[in-house]
Design a protein around this motif. Structure first.
Motif, PDB file in Angstrom:
ATOM      1  N   SER A   1       0.898  -1.039  -0.058  1.00 24.22           N
ATOM      2  CA  SER A   1      -0.044  -0.117   0.115  1.00 24.22           C
ATOM      3  C   SER A   1       0.807   1.186   0.104  1.00 24.22           C
ATOM      4  CB  SER A   1      -1.027  -0.086   1.103  1.00 24.22           C
ATOM      5  OG  SER A   1      -0.295  -0.034   2.664  1.00 24.22           O
ATOM      6  N   ARG A   2       2.106   1.185   1.007  1.00 24.76           N
ATOM      7  CA  ARG A   2       2.802   2.534   0.714  1.00 24.76           C
ATOM      8  C   ARG A   2       3.739   2.409  -0.661  1.00 24.76           C
ATOM      9  NH1 ARG A   2       5.476   3.741   6.621  1.00 24.76           N
ATOM     10  NH2 ARG A   2       3.457   3.481   7.902  1.00 24.76           N
TER      11      ARG A   2
ATOM     12  N   LYS B   1       0.687   4.021  -2.986  1.00 21.37           N
ATOM     13  CA  LYS B   1       0.807   5.594  -2.382  1.00 21.37           C
ATOM     14  C   LYS B   1       1.926   6.404  -3.168  1.00 21.37           C
ATOM     15  CE  LYS B   1      -0.130   8.652   1.312  1.00 21.37           C
ATOM     16  NZ  LYS B   1      -1.762   9.116   0.757  1.00 21.37           N
TER      17      LYS B   1
ATOM     18  N   MET C   1       0.224   6.931   6.940  1.00 17.99           N
ATOM     19  CA  MET C   1      -0.488   5.755   6.535  1.00 17.99           C
ATOM     20  C   MET C   1      -0.559   4.811   7.703  1.00 17.99           C
ATOM     21  SD  MET C   1       0.242   4.943   2.534  1.00 17.99           S
ATOM     22  CE  MET C   1      -0.945   3.681   2.598  1.00 17.99           C
TER      23      MET C   1
ATOM     24  N   GLU D   1       1.092   9.115  -5.781  1.00 14.29           N
ATOM     25  CA  GLU D   1       1.022  10.692  -5.310  1.00 14.29           C
ATOM     26  C   GLU D   1       2.592  11.277  -5.889  1.00 14.29           C
ATOM     27  OE1 GLU D   1      -0.209  11.906  -1.588  1.00 14.29           O
ATOM     28  OE2 GLU D   1      -1.643  10.475  -1.434  1.00 14.29           O
TER      29      GLU D   1
END
Length: 214
Positions: A3-4, A7, A214, A11
């Protein structure tokens, strides 16, 4: 971790040469793309601001110097002028010389196409590193920056993360296992390059807190 990583890509990620005039076209392993990536690494490995180095590489590409014939036919004075217009002052004269040497190297050693260097290295990363460092102005940091980008089109170089971005990944709790990162990206070399460029942006923009939250 996944997930990191996603991200960071969503972004902060950017495709290789994504902030240059070549950004509008899909990148493939053309001689022009590889030469542009070498010039990008040569310029950005010097201790100057990221904004200034990006402006400089944009000017070099706008001048057509990613075309080996254009670069090879350019004079030292012409290259110096383009670098001056890009605001590249501190290392301008040496870089103008190095760009001339780069053109001679590509033409004389690899028939005008650095894809032939990869063939000479049999696609092996460490042999590629050894051969690319024969270019004057390409040191260890420049090789790392080049590999960050070129893995997107030279898939045998993947997975690769430069040492500074690897440290950023550790700080963000992602770890330092490049192969684990690559697996999280389904072994997609283009995504790996986007991710590494994202890590670089996080570091340069000091946005670690965005990911750490997060």
């Amino acid at each position: 971790m996944s997930s990191r990583i996603q991200k960071i890509i969503d972004e902060f990620g950017n495709n290789p040469l994504g902030k240059s005039p070549l950004a509008k076209r899909p990148l493939t392993a053309t001689p022009e793309t590889i030469l542009a990536m070498v010039m990008d690494a040569m310029v950005k490995s010097k201790p100057i601001s990221h904004e200034l180095s990006q402006k400089t590489i944009n000017h070099l590409i706008e001048a057509g110097y990613h075309d080996i014939d254009k670069l090879h036919s350019s004079t030292w004075e012409e290259r110096t002028m383009v670098l001056r217009e890009g605001g590249y002052n501190r290392y301008r004269e040496q870089t103008a010389t190095n760009l001339g040497n780069l053109a001679e190297f590509v033409v004389n050693e690899y028939d005008g196409d650095l894809n032939n260097l990869l063939k000479s290295a049999h696609g092996q990363r460490e042999k590629t590193r050894e051969l690319i460092k024969e270019i004057k102005g390409i040191g260890d940091l420049a090789v790392e920056l080049f590999f960050d980008n070129v893995q997107s089109v030279w898939s045998s170089i993947a997975p690769f993360v430069d040492s500074r971005s690897l440290q950023t990944a550790e700080e963000l709790g992602i770890g330092a296992d490049m192969h684990a990162m690559y697996s999280a990206l389904h072994q997609d070399p283009k995504q790996m390059s986007w991710f590494v460029n994202g890590l670089s942006s996080v570091r340069l923009e000091k946005k670690q807190h965005v990911i750490e939250s997060m």
